[in-house]
Design an enzyme around this catalytic site. Structure first.
Site, PDB file in Angstrom:
ATOM      1  N   HIS A 290       0.954  -1.175   0.036  1.00  0.00           N
ATOM      2  CA  HIS A 290      -0.130  -0.029   0.059  1.00  0.00           C
ATOM      3  C   HIS A 290       0.794   1.335  -0.043  1.00  0.00           C
ATOM      4  O   HIS A 290       1.774   1.453   0.659  1.00  0.00           O
ATOM      5  CB  HIS A 290      -1.061  -0.051   1.193  1.00  0.00           C
ATOM      6  CG  HIS A 290      -0.323   0.246   2.535  1.00  0.00           C
ATOM      7  ND1 HIS A 290      -0.090   1.152   3.117  1.00  0.00           N
ATOM      8  CD2 HIS A 290      -0.235  -0.837   3.484  1.00  0.00           C
ATOM      9  CE1 HIS A 290       0.237   0.904   4.448  1.00  0.00           C
ATOM     10  NE2 HIS A 290       0.380  -0.289   4.484  1.00  0.00           N
ATOM     11  N   ASP A 302       6.288   1.301   6.323  1.00  0.00           N
ATOM     12  CA  ASP A 302       4.689   0.565   6.539  1.00  0.00           C
ATOM     13  C   ASP A 302       4.133   1.769   5.530  1.00  0.00           C
ATOM     14  O   ASP A 302       3.768   2.801   6.133  1.00  0.00           O
ATOM     15  CB  ASP A 302       4.297   0.719   7.891  1.00  0.00           C
ATOM     16  CG  ASP A 302       2.821   0.206   7.659  1.00  0.00           C
ATOM     17  OD1 ASP A 302       2.552  -0.340   6.708  1.00  0.00           O
ATOM     18  OD2 ASP A 302       2.204   0.628   8.896  1.00  0.00           O
ATOM     19  N   GLU A 336      -5.086   2.089   2.817  1.00  0.00           N
ATOM     20  CA  GLU A 336      -5.260   0.605   3.592  1.00  0.00           C
ATOM     21  C   GLU A 336      -5.197   1.020   5.086  1.00  0.00           C
ATOM     22  O   GLU A 336      -5.997   0.105   5.788  1.00  0.00           O
ATOM     23  CB  GLU A 336      -3.713  -0.058   3.321  1.00  0.00           C
ATOM     24  CG  GLU A 336      -3.720  -1.429   3.878  1.00  0.00           C
ATOM     25  CD  GLU A 336      -3.249  -1.484   5.413  1.00  0.00           C
ATOM     26  OE1 GLU A 336      -3.223  -2.526   6.141  1.00  0.00           O
ATOM     27  OE2 GLU A 336      -2.645  -0.428   5.835  1.00  0.00           O
ATOM     28  N   GLU A 337      -4.637   1.907   5.411  1.00  0.00           N
ATOM     29  CA  GLU A 337      -4.546   2.208   6.919  1.00  0.00           C
ATOM     30  C   GLU A 337      -5.871   2.462   7.626  1.00  0.00           C
ATOM     31  O   GLU A 337      -6.178   2.403   8.741  1.00  0.00           O
ATOM     32  CB  GLU A 337      -3.686   3.416   7.180  1.00  0.00           C
ATOM     33  CG  GLU A 337      -1.966   3.276   6.834  1.00  0.00           C
ATOM     34  CD  GLU A 337      -1.377   1.974   7.681  1.00  0.00           C
ATOM     35  OE1 GLU A 337      -2.165   1.571   8.704  1.00  0.00           O
ATOM     36  OE2 GLU A 337      -0.287   1.879   7.427  1.00  0.00           O
ATOM     37  N   ASP A 364       3.403  -6.315   3.648  1.00  0.00           N
ATOM     38  CA  ASP A 364       2.909  -5.367   4.428  1.00  0.00           C
ATOM     39  C   ASP A 364       3.307  -5.763   5.953  1.00  0.00           C
ATOM     40  O   ASP A 364       2.598  -5.032   6.813  1.00  0.00           O
ATOM     41  CB  ASP A 364       1.333  -4.818   4.462  1.00  0.00           C
ATOM     42  CG  ASP A 364       1.038  -3.755   5.324  1.00  0.00           C
ATOM     43  OD1 ASP A 364       2.082  -2.742   5.481  1.00  0.00           O
ATOM     44  OD2 ASP A 364      -0.037  -3.585   5.569  1.00  0.00           O
ATOM     45  N   HIS A 434       3.772   2.795  12.677  1.00  0.00           N
ATOM     46  CA  HIS A 434       2.816   3.847  12.924  1.00  0.00           C
ATOM     47  C   HIS A 434       3.464   4.871  13.910  1.00  0.00           C
ATOM     48  O   HIS A 434       2.596   5.469  14.572  1.00  0.00           O
ATOM     49  CB  HIS A 434       1.497   3.570  13.498  1.00  0.00           C
ATOM     50  CG  HIS A 434       0.562   2.576  12.381  1.00  0.00           C
ATOM     51  ND1 HIS A 434      -0.608   2.102  12.871  1.00  0.00           N
ATOM     52  CD2 HIS A 434       1.051   2.048  11.238  1.00  0.00           C
ATOM     53  CE1 HIS A 434      -1.030   1.257  11.729  1.00  0.00           C
ATOM     54  NE2 HIS A 434       0.062   1.258  10.995  1.00  0.00           N
TER      55      HIS A 434
END
Length: 472
Positions: A290, A302, A336-337, A364, A434
């Site tokens: 992503h 990420d 995606e998140e 991912d 994140h």
């Protein structure tokens, strides 16, 4: 003894597949497993060529350098942001410039949320400024913030037992971290459960395997019929400190201010490129990652790494002049998140052709040094994948484990399509996941080379086999 047991189990597992019975394919094209095994063995030289090109040859470090250029130029790529829009435009140009085929964008409506200014300060038992990151889709606080006493709990069960004590307070979750799957439910559902017992806000211990006073963000979900309250993640250190204070009987008071706001859905795109199949162009092996990220750090790990080794897989195959029998399709997902929004809309658009998908692949979970491949599919497909992975013996990455699912490919897996993902260093991954620490500094070009080689060999060989992977 362990080796003998493995050999025995392996022989028992393969007996019905290698006994000479024609169990693969339909009608006159049925073949034995031994015939398929011999077919895969013929790809040994191709696999070595891919490995040599990316690990030792002129393509080494290319995926790393491409990724660094994008994330240094654009930065983080939050759903609905101008940064994400710019990254998609750049990637479309890059894929066309790389000579890939059928490069196009597929429209997607995606959530648009912005965190705004945010802060948290402990006022009692002492003044302490706390690092926080609001959670995606959270509402904000009133302009003056929320100032309230804190109730610290370690589980939802404890919250239920102490429910009457939570009313009018800020609930702080100090849940233990055993693994991501167990801990992430507090980030996802913490606000809802706290609101049910009358809390004014919730602060959740970051879902992280390691912390250097670093909050980790992520998506959270409200529930219809339950009041929406502001919610954010705090550091592991602050969650543990408040837990210790509470155990001593200290009264803890926190002032929370959050300027978070949701806007109408924004226009975005999944980014698609292909190498068209030479014999069965309507059949597809999909590789993906992503392109969006959270709004902190650079989104390098990420999921910049996963997106760029997926691009690199097609680049390597093209550079070697290879064209598989089936179409190799690269998809760089958007949003995606926010819960796999881009991949969900892609599935709705293409699910009528699911019978033509041989394998869906998603990277991912980091592009560090992979130790193997996680795979979900039939037993017949699994033993084929084990043979494909044996081609990676030169770089000693041959394991095939269970659970090859991923947010962006689960729709296809639930439809019966085999799925695969890289098996990687999850402790390292969730240390930076994140957070502000997700930058190019986390990435290693040599490890990305190896990850790209695995991705390219697996995707090419499966796409070039005479038959699709068998389903359950």
């Amino acid at each position: 003894m362990k080796f003998l047991l493995f050999m025995f189990v392996g022989v028992v597992h393969l007996l019905p597949l290698a006994s000479g019975k024609a169990i693969y394919g339909n009608g006159p094209s049925q073949r034995t497993f031994q015939e398929i095994k011999e077919e895969i063995a013929h790809y040994g030289d191709v696999a070595k060529s891919i490995i040599n090109l990316t690990v030792y040859g002129k393509a080494q470090n290319r995926s790393y350098e491409r990724l660094a250029l994008l994330v240094d130029t654009v930065g983080p790529r939050l759903s609905g942001s101008k940064n994400l829009e710019r990254a998609i435009e750049i990637m479309q140009q890059n894929l066309k410039g790389d000579g890939l085929e059928n490069v196009h964008l597929e429209p997607v409506k995606i959530p648009h949320w912005e965190r705004g200014e945010e802060s948290a300060v402990m006022l009692e038992p002492r003044i302490h400024k706390m690092a926080i990151l609001g959670l995606g889709s959270s509402i904000g606080t009133p302009p003056e913030g929320i100032t309230a006493e804190v109730l610290v709990v370690t589980s939802f069960d404890e919250l239920q037992r102490r429910g009457p004590d939570a009313e009018g307070k800020i609930v702080v979750y100090n849940q233990p971290y055993t693994n991501y799957s167990a801990a992430v439910q507090y980030r996802m559902e913490g606000a809802v459960e706290a609101a049910k017992v009358g809390a004014l806000a919730s602060l959740i211990r970051s879902v992280a395997s390691f912390s250097i006073y670093s909050p980790h963000t992520g998506i959270q979900e409200y529930q219809k019929g339950v009041p929406k309250i502001p919610t954010a993640c705090i550091t592991v250190e602050d969650a543990e400190m408040m837990s210790r204070m509470a155990s001593r009987g200290n009264r803890i008071v926190v002032q929370l201010k959050m300027g978070a706001k949701s806007y109408p859905d924004a226009d975005s795109f999944n980014t698609v490129a292909e190498i068209t199949g030479s014999k069965y162009p309507e059949q597809v092996v999909l590789v993906s990652g992503h392109l969006d990220s959270w709004d902190v750090g650079q989104g390098a790990m990420d999921d910049g790494g996963g997106a760029f080794i997926s691009w690199e897989a097609l680049s390597l195959i093209k550079d070697l002049g290879l064209r598989p029998k089936r179409t190799l399709r690269l998809v760089l997902w958007t949003a995606e998140e926010q819960g796999g929004v881009g991949s969900s809309q892609y599935y709705q658009l293409h699910k009528a052709n699911s019978s033509n998908y041989s394998l869906v692949m998603e990277s991912d979970l980091g592009t560090f040094l992979p130790s193997g491949l996680k795979f979900t599919g039939s037993d017949k497909a699994r033993v084929i994948m084990e043979e494909v992975m044996s081609l990676l013996q030169p770089i000693n990455i041959t394991q095939v484990l269970k659970a090859g699912d991923g947010t962006d490919i689960n729709f296809w897996i639930q439809d019966g399509v085999p799925g695969a993902s890289l098996l990687d260093d999850l402790y390292k991954y969730f240390s930076f996941h994140h957070s502000h620490g997700d930058t190019m500094t986390v990435m290693d070009p040599k490890q990305m080379n190896v990850a790209a080689a695995v991705w390219a060999v697996v995707s090419y060989v499966v796409a070039d086999l005479e038959e699709m992977l068998p389903r359950s």
